[in-house]
Design a protein around this motif. Structure first.
Motif, PDB file in Angstrom:
ATOM      1  N   SER A 251       0.833  -1.204   0.000  1.00 53.33           N
ATOM      2  CA  SER A 251       0.000   0.000   0.000  1.00 53.33           C
ATOM      3  C   SER A 251       0.867   1.253   0.000  1.00 53.33           C
TER       4      SER A 251
ATOM      5  N   ILE B 181       0.964   4.271  -2.851  1.00 53.30           N
ATOM      6  CA  ILE B 181       0.789   5.687  -2.516  1.00 53.30           C
ATOM      7  C   ILE B 181       2.000   6.495  -2.968  1.00 53.30           C
TER       8      ILE B 181
ATOM      9  N   TYR C   2      -5.290   7.039  -1.277  1.00 48.81           N
ATOM     10  CA  TYR C   2      -5.244   6.401   0.037  1.00 48.81           C
ATOM     11  C   TYR C   2      -5.559   4.923  -0.125  1.00 48.81           C
ATOM     12  N   THR C   3      -5.258   4.150   0.916  1.00 54.12           N
ATOM     13  CA  THR C   3      -5.580   2.722   0.939  1.00 54.12           C
ATOM     14  C   THR C   3      -6.196   2.378   2.288  1.00 54.12           C
TER      15      THR C   3
ATOM     16  N   THR D 183      -5.897   2.926   7.563  1.00 51.63           N
ATOM     17  CA  THR D 183      -6.050   3.791   6.393  1.00 51.63           C
ATOM     18  C   THR D 183      -4.750   4.556   6.199  1.00 51.63           C
TER      19      THR D 183
ATOM     20  N   ARG E  72      -2.300   7.280   3.961  1.00 51.35           N
ATOM     21  CA  ARG E  72      -2.288   8.428   3.051  1.00 51.35           C
ATOM     22  C   ARG E  72      -0.863   8.960   2.923  1.00 51.35           C
TER      23      ARG E  72
ATOM     24  N   THR F 116       4.459   7.489   5.628  1.00 48.61           N
ATOM     25  CA  THR F 116       3.061   7.728   5.296  1.00 48.61           C
ATOM     26  C   THR F 116       2.293   8.044   6.574  1.00 48.61           C
TER      27      THR F 116
END
Length: 337
Positions: free
Chosen positions: A279, A283, A290-291, A310, A312, A326
């Motif tokens: 993820s 990003i 986002y994931t 989550t 971002r 992140t």
């Protein structure tokens, strides 16, 4: 010569080779002033040789020096503040009348913030400043644990820049209000300078609690923290390569074992870390804004807590998104994994 405070302690930062500046004299902070102009009581008594001597020997210095020009003598006492790798991060220097009794010096210490393994290398003195007993001291700590102790950090943007993306020549003088293990708040003066190779930041701590009241969070910061707590959402900076928490934004979750992850084991279950790493890569490449992933996070001992993460991009003001870090929002999920 400018007026010099005699019979007083002066704090000199020596975080970079060949550089020494005055950052405090008795009850006043100083804006990284020239040591000679601010400490030397006479033009024919130089403090620079004393500083270099203490820096090289890493031993205290004490001597009565005489000024022929003023026909007067002063007692000089210098105490090295040694960091975890033997470097002298600072020097506490007392200058006064030879017959005058020295007052106790304030607590100081030196630590090293590593940007390669996201650990803080600390001396026992640095841990003792916040109340840690010798038998409980460990030589390394997570940066997130240090930051979690902070009640309030001034110049937070500049602090993040110098600790997350250090470059030679950067320097920061700021304040932390810190929780003591006994419950009270302290006010620390903090000086930071990156190493020449960019692999970390040398830090000098100075407990100024007796002269400056601890700074408190703003109402906006308190509102953010309480709001996150109420929603059971916890926000952190996350380094996906190692699966480590760099710092919490707001309060850390009580159900997560993270403070001593370098000793107690990984925060993210080894089976799930590749998911978060993938993820983070998506990003970083700009494939998605986002994931959201369901993973197991360490709850202590052999317990794992099913959680929603989550992720971002993390971006400092006027800077591109950080390649290695992140932002994550962590929420526990009630049902069984």
């Amino acid at each position: 010569m400018s007026e010099v405070c005699m019979g007083a302690w002066h704090l000199i930062e020596t975080l970079t080779e060949g550089v020494a500046t005055l950052v405090a004299s008795e009850d006043e902070t100083k804006n990284m002033l020239s040591t000679r102009r601010s400490i030397s009581p006479a033009a024919d008594i130089l403090v620079e040789p004393i500083i270099e001597h203490v820096r090289k020997t890493r031993e205290p210095f004490e001597r009565v020096l005489h000024s022929k020009r003023l026909n007067r003598a002063w007692r000089f006492y210098a105490w090295p503040i040694i960091g975890p790798f033997g470097d002298v991060h600072g020097i506490h220097m007392w200058v006064g009348d030879p017959k005058e009794k020295m007052t106790p010096r304030r607590l100081t210490s030196g630590v090293f913030w590593s940007t390669t393994d996201w650990l803080i290398y600390q001396t026992w003195e640095s841990a003792a400043m916040s109340g840690t007993l010798l038998e409980d001291w460990v030589p390394t700590a997570l940066s997130s644990d240090y930051i979690n102790r902070a009640i309030h950090m001034e110049k937070e943007q500049e602090f993040l820049e110098i600790t997350l993306a250090p470059k030679p020549g950067m320097v920061l003088s700021t304040w932390f209000s810190v929780r003591h293990d006994h419950g009270h708040a302290m006010q620390w003066q903090v000086i930071l300078r990156p190493t020449a190779d960019g692999k970390g930041v040398r830090v000098l701590y100075h407990d100024f609690s007796d002269a400056y009241p601890p700074s408190m969070p703003t109402l906006a910061e308190l509102g953010l923290t309480e709001g996150l707590d109420g929603s059971k959402v916890h926000v952190a900076l996350f380094e996906a390569h190692r699966g480590s928490i760099v710092l919490w934004i707001g309060r850390a979750p009580e159900w997560l074992e993270w403070q001593y992850a370098h000793l107690t084991g990984p925060v993210v279950h080894p089976d799930d870390l590749p998911t978060l790493q993938a993820s983070a890569q998506r990003i970083s490449l700009g494939e998605v804004p986002y994931t959201v992933d369901l993973v197991q996070l360490h709850g202590g001992e052999d317990a794992w807590v099913k959680s929603s993460v989550t992720m971002r991009p993390f971006q400092l003001k006027d800077r591109p998104a950080h390649a290695e870090l992140t932002l994550i929002q962590v929420t526990p999920i009630d049902d069984d994994y």
